[in-house]
Design a protein around this motif. Sequence first.
Motif, PDB file in Angstrom:
ATOM      1  N   ASP A 360       0.848  -1.209   0.000  1.00 26.39           N
ATOM      2  CA  ASP A 360       0.000   0.000   0.000  1.00 26.39           C
ATOM      3  C   ASP A 360       0.878   1.252   0.000  1.00 26.39           C
ATOM      4  N   ARG A 361       1.908   1.234   0.806  1.00 28.67           N
ATOM      5  CA  ARG A 361       2.779   2.404   0.943  1.00 28.67           C
ATOM      6  C   ARG A 361       3.706   2.563  -0.273  1.00 28.67           C
ATOM      7  N   ILE A 362       4.178   1.436  -0.811  1.00 26.66           N
ATOM      8  CA  ILE A 362       5.051   1.527  -1.987  1.00 26.66           C
ATOM      9  C   ILE A 362       4.268   2.045  -3.203  1.00 26.66           C
ATOM     10  N   GLU A 363       3.029   1.596  -3.354  1.00 28.74           N
ATOM     11  CA  GLU A 363       2.202   2.120  -4.456  1.00 28.74           C
ATOM     12  C   GLU A 363       2.028   3.631  -4.339  1.00 28.74           C
ATOM     13  N   ALA A 364       1.889   4.112  -3.112  1.00 28.57           N
ATOM     14  CA  ALA A 364       1.750   5.568  -2.916  1.00 28.57           C
ATOM     15  C   ALA A 364       3.022   6.289  -3.361  1.00 28.57           C
ATOM     16  N   VAL A 365       4.181   5.693  -3.093  1.00 25.47           N
ATOM     17  CA  VAL A 365       5.442   6.299  -3.551  1.00 25.47           C
ATOM     18  C   VAL A 365       5.490   6.306  -5.074  1.00 25.47           C
ATOM     19  N   TYR A 366       5.032   5.233  -5.722  1.00 25.49           N
ATOM     20  CA  TYR A 366       4.991   5.198  -7.189  1.00 25.49           C
ATOM     21  C   TYR A 366       4.131   6.359  -7.720  1.00 25.49           C
ATOM     22  N   ARG A 367       2.955   6.517  -7.127  1.00 27.52           N
ATOM     23  CA  ARG A 367       2.063   7.587  -7.619  1.00 27.52           C
ATOM     24  C   ARG A 367       2.715   8.960  -7.430  1.00 27.52           C
ATOM     25  N   ASP A 368       3.351   9.145  -6.284  1.00 22.84           N
ATOM     26  CA  ASP A 368       4.034  10.424  -6.043  1.00 22.84           C
ATOM     27  C   ASP A 368       5.179  10.630  -7.038  1.00 22.84           C
ATOM     28  N   ALA A 369       5.890   9.556  -7.365  1.00 25.16           N
ATOM     29  CA  ALA A 369       7.014   9.657  -8.294  1.00 25.16           C
ATOM     30  C   ALA A 369       6.534  10.070  -9.682  1.00 25.16           C
ATOM     31  N   VAL A 370       5.424   9.489 -10.109  1.00 26.46           N
ATOM     32  CA  VAL A 370       4.865   9.870 -11.414  1.00 26.46           C
ATOM     33  C   VAL A 370       4.490  11.348 -11.412  1.00 26.46           C
ATOM     34  N   GLY A 371       3.854  11.785 -10.325  1.00 29.29           N
ATOM     35  CA  GLY A 371       3.483  13.195 -10.226  1.00 29.29           C
ATOM     36  C   GLY A 371       4.708  14.093 -10.175  1.00 29.29           C
ATOM     37  N   HIS A 372       5.731  13.656  -9.459  1.00 26.09           N
ATOM     38  CA  HIS A 372       6.968  14.444  -9.342  1.00 26.09           C
ATOM     39  C   HIS A 372       7.640  14.585 -10.692  1.00 26.09           C
ATOM     40  N   ARG A 373       7.677  13.486 -11.463  1.00 22.14           N
ATOM     41  CA  ARG A 373       8.324  13.548 -12.774  1.00 22.14           C
ATOM     42  C   ARG A 373       7.553  14.490 -13.714  1.00 22.14           C
ATOM     43  N   ARG A 374       6.226  14.397 -13.683  1.00 21.96           N
ATOM     44  CA  ARG A 374       5.425  15.295 -14.534  1.00 21.96           C
ATOM     45  C   ARG A 374       5.684  16.756 -14.169  1.00 21.96           C
ATOM     46  N   ALA A 375       5.770  17.011 -12.859  1.00 20.48           N
ATOM     47  CA  ALA A 375       5.999  18.394 -12.417  1.00 20.48           C
ATOM     48  C   ALA A 375       7.376  18.878 -12.865  1.00 20.48           C
ATOM     49  N   ARG A 376       8.376  17.979 -12.773  1.00 19.48           N
ATOM     50  CA  ARG A 376       9.728  18.371 -13.201  1.00 19.48           C
ATOM     51  C   ARG A 376       9.761  18.683 -14.687  1.00 19.48           C
ATOM     52  N   LEU A 377       9.094  17.806 -15.484  1.00 24.30           N
ATOM     53  CA  LEU A 377       9.068  18.026 -16.929  1.00 24.30           C
ATOM     54  C   LEU A 377       8.333  19.310 -17.262  1.00 24.30           C
ATOM     55  N   SER A 378       7.252  19.540 -16.546  1.00 26.31           N
ATOM     56  CA  SER A 378       6.491  20.763 -16.778  1.00 26.31           C
ATOM     57  C   SER A 378       7.333  21.989 -16.449  1.00 26.31           C
ATOM     58  N   GLY A 379       8.082  21.875 -15.344  1.00 25.09           N
ATOM     59  CA  GLY A 379       8.947  22.992 -14.948  1.00 25.09           C
ATOM     60  C   GLY A 379      10.021  23.254 -15.972  1.00 25.09           C
ATOM     61  N   HIS A 380      10.579  22.183 -16.518  1.00 27.68           N
ATOM     62  CA  HIS A 380      11.611  22.344 -17.540  1.00 27.68           C
ATOM     63  C   HIS A 380      11.041  22.982 -18.798  1.00 27.68           C
ATOM     64  N   SER A 381       9.791  22.550 -19.138  1.00 29.55           N
ATOM     65  CA  SER A 381       9.198  23.087 -20.349  1.00 29.55           C
ATOM     66  C   SER A 381       8.937  24.580 -20.217  1.00 29.55           C
ATOM     67  N   ALA A 382       8.538  24.941 -18.983  1.00 26.38           N
ATOM     68  CA  ALA A 382       8.199  26.337 -18.770  1.00 26.38           C
ATOM     69  C   ALA A 382       9.437  27.213 -18.724  1.00 26.38           C
ATOM     70  N   ALA A 383      10.598  26.577 -18.417  1.00 28.16           N
ATOM     71  CA  ALA A 383      11.807  27.370 -18.201  1.00 28.16           C
ATOM     72  C   ALA A 383      12.364  27.933 -19.482  1.00 28.16           C
TER      73      ALA A 383
END
Length: 383
Positions: A360-383
């Motif tokens: 249960d906890r590892i799946e939550a880390v996976y979901r957070d990681a996907v969100g983190h990667r999207r945010a990083r890519l979005s930040g790079h695109s905006a930069a």
Amino acid sequence: MRIGIVSQSYYPRYGGVTEHVHALASELRRRGHEVTILTSRFRAGEGGEAAGVRRIGYNILIPFNRAVVDFTVGWGLKGQLRRAMRELDLDVVHVHCPTAPTLPVFAIQVCDRPLVGTFHSTGGRTTLQDLFQPVLSRVTARLDGRIAVSETAKATAEIYYPGTYEVIPNGVDVERFHPLAAPFPQWREPGTVNILFVGRLDPRKGVSDLIAAMPEVLERTDGRARLLVVGDSYLRPQIEAQVSSAARRHVHFLGHVPSADLPRWYATGDVFCSPATGNESFGIVLAEAMASGRAVACSDIPGYRCVVTPGRDAATFPPGDVRALARTLAQLVDDPERRGRLAEAGRRRSLDFAWPRVVDRIEAVYRDAVGHRRARLSGHSAA
């Protein structure tokens, strides 16, 4: 999700990380995820692919951290990893021991998907880590999520790679490892109390201390104790030679056993003993023995404190203290009621590590990681 788990340790190589990876993959598949384990070949002629497992390169063993660890060699490892990840079209890549060369580090370097790393090791500073910290810091900076299997593993990782870690323990299959598993009848004799060791015969596992303690255990218990050693390594002949003549007929080396038989070996033991001398981040074997309803005796080291509470669900002794180890084991051999109390408390404690709770906890880390990667890519695109 399509999940890739990268681990240099996997069957047929036995060990804590192997068991963790296999059980994690099984639980994730049970929940409907597509899981592929990316590991290396361990035997000549071993195929590159099997159901849910893809093998890249070849494994060799090298000494490190008072044990022998896996190391993958081969041509074009990075290219093979890159192709595998693209062909599998993974949503998340989960790398175990992410600073270990070669397969884990290479996987992180070539991966363009959300990345999670699990840190299993414990210990202090090392010359190798000092030397390679600049390179490995850039590797760990690519992780979108970090897991440590215990507080001591987290403390070790933070020495070189500061950041945010989620402490999620190793899991145990509390249905597979259960007090009602059938013991091996040929090893169950009235009047004999079995002391069981399970693990690789690495120096830090403390098997030599256990061998050294057996003469006193036998003397204190009028010869009623028997030691069963499950596990193997290149050190086995050397350790077998340490058995005194007085203890020889009471000590049995069983070597590697089929994984399917492991629950029955725990059931065959009356006392499970792990006398590790240090550098253990958790102690999966303790959790398995407790889930199996066995009384546990173990060294009092930080990694094991993540699993047991001395006096409540385990009898403990100072690491490396052979006399204290002998006294602890002899007392348990002579006191079946205490063994029963420790076994009941241990079974209750093991339920905290049941895989469904852990995943249960590892799946939550996976979901957070996907969100983190999207945010990083979005930040790079905006930069």
